[in-house]
Design a protein around this motif. Structure first.
Motif, PDB file in Angstrom:
ATOM      1  N   SER A 115       0.846  -1.186   0.000  1.00 49.02           N
ATOM      2  CA  SER A 115       0.000   0.000   0.000  1.00 49.02           C
ATOM      3  C   SER A 115       0.881   1.235   0.000  1.00 49.02           C
ATOM      4  O   SER A 115       2.113   1.133   0.127  1.00 49.02           O
ATOM      5  CB  SER A 115      -0.916   0.009   1.230  1.00 49.02           C
ATOM      6  N   ALA A 116       0.259   2.401  -0.138  1.00 47.97           N
ATOM      7  CA  ALA A 116       0.987   3.663  -0.073  1.00 47.97           C
ATOM      8  C   ALA A 116       1.052   4.144   1.376  1.00 47.97           C
ATOM      9  O   ALA A 116       0.065   4.039   2.115  1.00 47.97           O
ATOM     10  CB  ALA A 116       0.307   4.703  -0.947  1.00 47.97           C
ATOM     11  N   PHE A 117       2.220   4.671   1.779  1.00 41.45           N
ATOM     12  CA  PHE A 117       2.400   5.142   3.150  1.00 41.45           C
ATOM     13  C   PHE A 117       3.099   6.496   3.147  1.00 41.45           C
ATOM     14  O   PHE A 117       3.877   6.813   2.238  1.00 41.45           O
ATOM     15  CB  PHE A 117       3.241   4.142   3.961  1.00 41.45           C
ATOM     16  N   THR A 118       2.845   7.260   4.205  1.00 43.45           N
ATOM     17  CA  THR A 118       3.573   8.512   4.391  1.00 43.45           C
ATOM     18  C   THR A 118       4.894   8.220   5.089  1.00 43.45           C
ATOM     19  O   THR A 118       5.110   7.140   5.662  1.00 43.45           O
ATOM     20  CB  THR A 118       2.767   9.484   5.260  1.00 43.45           C
ATOM     21  N   THR A 119       5.761   9.218   5.095  1.00 47.63           N
ATOM     22  CA  THR A 119       7.049   9.084   5.779  1.00 47.63           C
ATOM     23  C   THR A 119       6.843   8.823   7.269  1.00 47.63           C
ATOM     24  O   THR A 119       7.519   7.973   7.862  1.00 47.63           O
ATOM     25  CB  THR A 119       7.895  10.354   5.572  1.00 47.63           C
ATOM     26  N   GLY A 120       5.911   9.559   7.873  1.00 46.80           N
ATOM     27  CA  GLY A 120       5.657   9.392   9.302  1.00 46.80           C
ATOM     28  C   GLY A 120       5.156   8.000   9.630  1.00 46.80           C
ATOM     29  O   GLY A 120       5.567   7.410  10.644  1.00 46.80           O
ATOM     30  N   GLU A 121       4.265   7.466   8.805  1.00 47.01           N
ATOM     31  CA  GLU A 121       3.751   6.113   9.048  1.00 47.01           C
ATOM     32  C   GLU A 121       4.866   5.079   8.968  1.00 47.01           C
ATOM     33  O   GLU A 121       4.913   4.144   9.776  1.00 47.01           O
ATOM     34  CB  GLU A 121       2.660   5.786   8.022  1.00 47.01           C
TER      35      GLU A 121
END
Length: 368
Positions: A306-312
């Motif tokens: 899946s797509a994730f943010t840097t923070g996640e």
């Protein structure tokens, strides 16, 4: 890394695109000896191997080092004919006649290319004339087994005998299986040669080279051809011409004959199964390096799903956001991930298509 062909002063009429039956026979022998290099030819290899006469199969093993690693320059003999402008023959018999035009020294040096290991693209004494190179050839043959020792001794002691043996062997291969192969591929190869020749005439050398492979480029100054390969080398067309020789059996090999004093030859595959342009060696190196880090491998595992943010990603892996950002930068530079903005968030995701290609890309890159 790359091979460079100096073409300064090369006249357009000295560039020729011509199929070669002997080169195609060399590639056929290579595929039969190393079917792992050519997964698309497995069915053909199985059929030919099953139908081979045992005597011919034994002779094929007798000197398979001439075509197992790749194939010897002996299969491109027209490049070594004095004048550096000879074209391939229209038939195998004509190509074999050109093989006879090579001197014994040329023949021996080309035959021992993978064992003598003398300088390839710089001038020097030949193996027959230089006692030190003769000893080196025999020493290196020792490490490759008794078959190679026997062949090397015969070649050094009696080149005409080995030349006669090879010519007879190639004629028997033609009768056993290659005649059918050449009947099938010669028309598509001739069509490709006509297409490249028309590109040369109408749009110039740069366009013709681009149609050969994205790994072959014309330098901005128009004075050099650069071939992206995992090898360094250089040659020149000075005093001669340039040959482009298509092969139907050759993918993924893109080979460049750059032997000192010989006419340069680009031996390129047609009908490649790859639809997209292959990455450069530099880009392939970046991708392999990017995936060599254990944390980046774990990041890729997340981003493949899946797509994730840097923070996640930082939270998931228990590291700081700046550290994740550094690793994402490496992956992005290698072309392995995509990013998109959603509101105030930037989402990262693995480009699964690119990663899936790495297996075939790596094979193509190291066999190019």
């Amino acid at each position: 890394m790359s091979l460079s062909i100096d073409i300064a002063g090369l006249r357009p009429e000295r560039v020729a695109v011509v199929p070669s039956p002997l080169a195609e026979l060399g590639m056929a022998l290579h595929a039969l000896s190393e079917p792992g290099h050519h997964p698309g030819l497995q069915g053909w290899v199985t059929g030919v191997t099953a139908g081979l006469d045992s005597h011919l199969a034994d002779r094929m093993c007798e000197a398979d080092f001439l075509w197992r690693t790749t194939f010897s320059d002996l299969f491109l003999p027209y490049a070594g004919v004095p004048g550096r402008g000879t074209l391939p023959g229209a038939t195998l018999a004509e190509d074999l006649d050109l093989l006879d035009k090579l001197s014994d020294e040329q023949f021996a040096d080309a035959a021992l290319e993978f064992t003598c290991a003398s300088a390839y693209d710089v001038p020097g004494a030949g193996v027959l004339a230089h006692p030190g190179l003769r000893r080196r050839a025999l020493d290196l043959a020792e490490s490759r087994g008794p078959r190679q020792v026997r062949f090397t001794k015969r070649l050094l002691d009696d080149p005409p005998r080995v030349r006669a043996w090879l010519r007879q062997f190639l004629k028997e291969c033609d009768e056993a299986f290659f005649g059918d192969v050449w009947a099938r591929v010669r028309h598509p190869l001739a069509a490709d040669a006509r297409h490249k020749t028309e590109l040369l005439r109408r749009k110039g050398l740069g366009e013709a080279l681009a149609s050969v492979s994205s790994a072959v480029t014309l330098a901005e100054d128009g004075a050099r051809i650069v071939v992206d390969k995992l090898v360094e080398g250089r040659t020149t067309t000075a005093g001669g011409g340039l040959l482009l020789v298509p092969t139907s059996l050759g993918w993924p090999h893109l080979m460049v004959l750059h032997r000192y004093g010989w006419q340069p030859v680009l031996h390129y595959p047609v009908g490649s199964p790859e639809l997209a342009s292959p990455p450069s060696v530099e880009q392939l190196t970046l991708r392999m390096t990017a995936l060599s880090h254990p944390l980046r491998m774990r990041i890729c595992r997340h981003l493949a799903r899946s797509a994730f943010t840097t923070g996640e990603l930082a939270t998931a892996h228990g590291v700081t956001a700046p550290e994740i950002s550094r690793h994402l930068g490496v992956l992005k530079k290698a072309g392995l991930i995509t990013t998109r903005r959603r509101g105030r968030y930037v989402l990262h995701q693995l480009d699964v298509t690119v990663v899936a290609r790495l297996g075939s890309d790596f094979l193509e890159g190291i066999l190019r």
